[in-house]
Design a protein around this motif. Structure first.
Motif, PDB file in Angstrom:
ATOM      1  N   LYS A  33     -64.433  25.376  22.172  1.00  0.00           N
ATOM      2  CA  LYS A  33     -63.369  24.506  22.651  1.00  0.00           C
ATOM      3  C   LYS A  33     -63.207  23.267  21.789  1.00  0.00           C
ATOM      4  CE  LYS A  33     -63.040  25.989  27.425  1.00  0.00           C
ATOM      5  NZ  LYS A  33     -63.031  25.610  28.866  1.00  0.00           N
ATOM      6  N   GLU A  80     -59.385  38.145  28.708  1.00  0.00           N
ATOM      7  CA  GLU A  80     -60.016  37.217  29.650  1.00  0.00           C
ATOM      8  C   GLU A  80     -60.107  35.811  29.049  1.00  0.00           C
ATOM      9  OE1 GLU A  80     -63.644  39.068  30.979  1.00  0.00           O
ATOM     10  OE2 GLU A  80     -62.553  40.407  32.321  1.00  0.00           O
ATOM     11  N   TYR A  81     -58.957  35.323  28.642  1.00  0.00           N
ATOM     12  CA  TYR A  81     -58.869  34.009  27.971  1.00  0.00           C
ATOM     13  C   TYR A  81     -59.471  32.901  28.821  1.00  0.00           C
ATOM     14  CZ  TYR A  81     -55.276  32.449  31.202  1.00  0.00           C
ATOM     15  OH  TYR A  81     -54.627  32.071  32.338  1.00  0.00           O
ATOM     16  N   HIS A  82     -59.351  33.017  30.152  1.00  0.00           N
ATOM     17  CA  HIS A  82     -59.752  31.929  31.045  1.00  0.00           C
ATOM     18  C   HIS A  82     -61.255  31.663  31.012  1.00  0.00           C
ATOM     19  CE1 HIS A  82     -60.005  35.733  33.178  1.00  0.00           C
ATOM     20  NE2 HIS A  82     -60.940  35.215  33.954  1.00  0.00           N
ATOM     21  N   ARG A  92     -61.169  29.651  27.090  1.00  0.00           N
ATOM     22  CA  ARG A  92     -60.047  28.860  26.586  1.00  0.00           C
ATOM     23  C   ARG A  92     -59.263  28.296  27.764  1.00  0.00           C
ATOM     24  NH1 ARG A  92     -62.385  29.130  22.308  1.00  0.00           N
ATOM     25  NH2 ARG A  92     -61.537  29.795  20.286  1.00  0.00           N
ATOM     26  N   ASN A  93     -58.289  27.441  27.451  1.00  0.00           N
ATOM     27  CA  ASN A  93     -57.427  26.903  28.496  1.00  0.00           C
ATOM     28  C   ASN A  93     -55.982  27.349  28.279  1.00  0.00           C
ATOM     29  OD1 ASN A  93     -56.320  25.180  26.492  1.00  0.00           O
ATOM     30  ND2 ASN A  93     -57.814  23.575  26.945  1.00  0.00           N
ATOM     31  N   GLU A  94     -55.134  27.026  29.237  1.00  0.00           N
ATOM     32  CA  GLU A  94     -53.747  27.486  29.183  1.00  0.00           C
ATOM     33  C   GLU A  94     -52.975  26.855  28.034  1.00  0.00           C
ATOM     34  OE1 GLU A  94     -51.988  26.988  33.030  1.00  0.00           O
ATOM     35  OE2 GLU A  94     -53.588  28.131  34.028  1.00  0.00           O
ATOM     36  N   GLY A 138     -55.740  38.103  31.329  1.00  0.00           N
ATOM     37  CA  GLY A 138     -56.516  37.117  32.070  1.00  0.00           C
ATOM     38  C   GLY A 138     -57.070  37.675  33.360  1.00  0.00           C
ATOM     39  N   LYS A 139     -56.453  37.284  34.466  1.00  0.00           N
ATOM     40  CA  LYS A 139     -56.959  37.679  35.777  1.00  0.00           C
ATOM     41  C   LYS A 139     -55.771  38.043  36.665  1.00  0.00           C
ATOM     42  CE  LYS A 139     -57.447  32.690  36.448  1.00  0.00           C
ATOM     43  NZ  LYS A 139     -58.341  31.602  36.906  1.00  0.00           N
ATOM     44  N   ASP A 173     -53.859  36.222  38.386  1.00  0.00           N
ATOM     45  CA  ASP A 173     -52.749  35.277  38.262  1.00  0.00           C
ATOM     46  C   ASP A 173     -52.277  35.290  36.812  1.00  0.00           C
ATOM     47  OD1 ASP A 173     -50.905  33.343  38.940  1.00  0.00           O
ATOM     48  OD2 ASP A 173     -52.269  31.701  38.478  1.00  0.00           O
TER      49      ASP A 173
END
Length: 574
Positions: free
Chosen positions: A286, A318-320, A323-325, A349-350, A352
């Motif tokens: 990050k 699975e970026y979450h 990483r962030n949005e 991602g998931k 959502d």
């Protein structure tokens, strides 16, 4: 297709021309310097080219022209056809910088003019120019969202609708013998899989991470993928990546995978990170995510693969988790701009998906396991997408793999009940997803693993299977059923059938019913006339025509016998 326009051009032969690539404006003067004077050579294709083919040129030199060719030299081109101008970036294809390539896929037939520009550091660009004619093609072309029916897909060239039948093969690049990769693709093509998920970058020790202990590294297979040059490529946690230099051999191997998949009619979804949180997969973390070096990673992939009509992009798996949005938005926008062919882009991602309105997104990808990701979930996803004011395809990209029983999932049921994620269970769940107007990506079992026991398989982990793995046959029968109707014109209409059965319909014209009860009845408009009726067995693929139905008789069709197991019925107005 949206293409960058010329800002100032009188003709391709003009002494000075200007073009814009994103926010960077390049100005190139028409110099009289020849390539040979600078010890480089432009090599241009001479073979005829058709629409959606790969036009590839190269620049070679007798010696290395810079200490680090991945940052110290560049190859660019401008292609002009009609009123369209398409800037394209090349890439270094040798560790010492003595070979650069530039690949371009013409999306339309016609007469093209081009200028290639090669430069080292801040030196004067060296140019060559030419023309070529692109013939019309019978190739299907890139995958697009259907502009008339945007829940669905179409191929740009053929105009044929694309029934998304996808599976996961994350570590397909982990096979050291490329014949195994080709054999895996051969098998998946025979099973009518038309899209696979493949990692560019991933690192793991073995399958224990996902409760698959039989899948191990071996003499034939590795979990350590190295897209960058590494000081210690076999060190799981500390490979020592030099993120300014690409591991050319790795990318050339991926070239061959993509090219072979293209021959087989398989679209490859290229994933930039799989399990980015794990081990040494993410060299940026990050602290430096989205910096110039990471941006170069995405641009390099775009330069190598955007010329192939059988790819699409996945920003990260699975970026979450790592990483962030804001990072996803940044890299998605960058990749959309870097790809002149504008292949489909999304991110995994998931359950959502916070990017529904993002201009760079073309497809919505979810991860929702078991029945939590079934019919009601996909119906809710469609509703959320409509509320966002932008319709596009909805895909449950991961809903639990065959015979895969980690502790996570949709509550305790599937993880504890035998056969909770059997081939039959996954097939039935796939039917739910499709009948909600969505799409899915499945995964074959990996419990006969690489490097342990019966040394075949690897399934969703690495793409290899054998004759004992039969799940995907049932998915082919789903494709058979849908391809007998114009499914892209149909919407969910469960109110027309028994509660518990599922119905897609173009009312008064065609109906596709997935029956899971002992009885099956479909309401029809009394004035709609006569329908042909076809009964399909989704477990065996058998098909049986039934007597025609006259809707005026009672405003419905009903199967006259009690049913056991699941069945499919197709009604078409005659």
């Amino acid at each position: 297709m949206t293409r960058t326009k010329l800002l100032q051009v009188d003709s391709i032969d003009h002494y000075l021309f200007r073009f814009t690539v994103k926010t960077v404006t390049l100005v190139i003067a028409w110099a009289s310097v020849t390539a040979s004077a600078q010890s480089i050579r432009f090599q241009l294709p001479t073979a005829p080219i058709s629409q959606f083919d790969v036009w590839e040129s190269s620049v070679t030199s007798k010696k290395s022209l810079t200490d680090n060719p991945f940052v110290g030299a560049s190859l660019h081109a401008i292609f002009v056809v009609g009123t369209d101008t398409i800037p394209v970036e090349g890439f270094c294809d040798s560790p010492d910088g003595r070979l650069f390539r530039l690949r371009f896929m013409p999306l339309r037939a016609g007469q093209y003019s081009y200028v290639l520009s090669f430069s080292v550091a801040k030196g004067k660009p060296q140019l060559t120019r030419g023309q070529f004619t692109v013939a019309a093609s019978t190739r299907p072309g890139p995958l697009r969202v259907d502009s008339q029916h945007p829940w669905h897909f179409v191929r740009e060239g053929s105009g044929e609708h694309f029934f998304w039948n996808s599976t996961t093969t994350y570590w397909l690049m982990g096979w050291k013998d490329e014949r195994i990769i080709q054999q895996a693709l051969d098998r998946l093509a025979r099973l009518r899989i038309n899209r696979i998920r493949v990692a560019i970058n991933a690192r793991q020790d073995d399958g224990k991470r996902w409760a698959e202990p039989l899948v191990k590294a071996s003499e034939q297979f590795t979990f350590k993928l190295n897209p960058w040059v590494a000081r210690q490529p076999d060190d799981l946690d500390n490979p020592g990546f030099d993120v300014t230099r690409f591991n050319v051999a790795h990318w050339q191997k991926l070239d061959r995978l993509v090219q072979y998949a293209r021959q087989k009619g398989i679209i490859v979804s290229l994933i930039f990170y799989v399990d980015g949180l794990e081990h040494g997969c993410d060299p940026f973390k990050k602290a430096t995510m989205g910096n110039a070096d990471e941006q170069r990673y995405y641009r390099y992939a775009a330069a190598r693969y955007s010329a192939y009509d059988n790819i699409m992009w996945d920003i990260a798996n699975e970026y979450h988790l790592f990483r962030n949005e804001a990072w996803v938005e940044k890299m998605g926008t960058l990749l959309k701009q870097a790809d002149p062919a504008k292949h489909l882009i999304s991110v995994h991602g998931k359950a959502d998906f916070p990017f529904r309105k993002s201009p760079w997104v073309d497809v919505v990808l979810y991860q929702s396991w078991d029945e939590c990701g079934g019919y009601q979930f996909m119906t809710d996803c469609r509703q959320k997408q409509m509320e966002a004011g932008r319709i596009m395809p909805q895909v449950n990209e991961e809903y639990g793999y065959e015979d895969h029983y980690p502790v996570w999932g949709c509550g305790p049921t599937a993880t504890k009940v035998p056969n909770g994620r059997s081939a039959d269970n996954r097939r039935r769940l796939a039917w739910e997803i499709y009948m909600a107007g969505g799409y899915q990506s499945t995964g074959e079992r990996a419990n006969e693993g690489t490097g342990a026991g019966h040394d075949t398989g690897g399934g969703w982990i690495n793409g290899r299977g054998d004759s004992t793995m039969t799940m995907l046959t049932g998915y082919g029968y789903i494709m058979d059923s849908f391809q007998q109707v114009t499914y892209w014109q149909m919407e969910p209409h469960n109110e027309l059938t028994n509660y518990g059965n599922l119905c897609l319909a173009e009312p008064g014209q065609q109906y596709l019913v997935y029956s899971r009860l002992t009885d099956c009845r479909v309401a029809l408009p009394r004035t709609s006339g006569t329908y042909s009726v076809l009964m399909l067995n989704p477990r065996t693929g058998e098909q049986h025509p039934l007597p025609d139905c006259d809707a005026s008789a009672n405003g419905a069709w009903q199967y006259p016998k009690s049913l056991v197991d699941d069945w499919v019925f197709i009604l078409k107005k005659k």
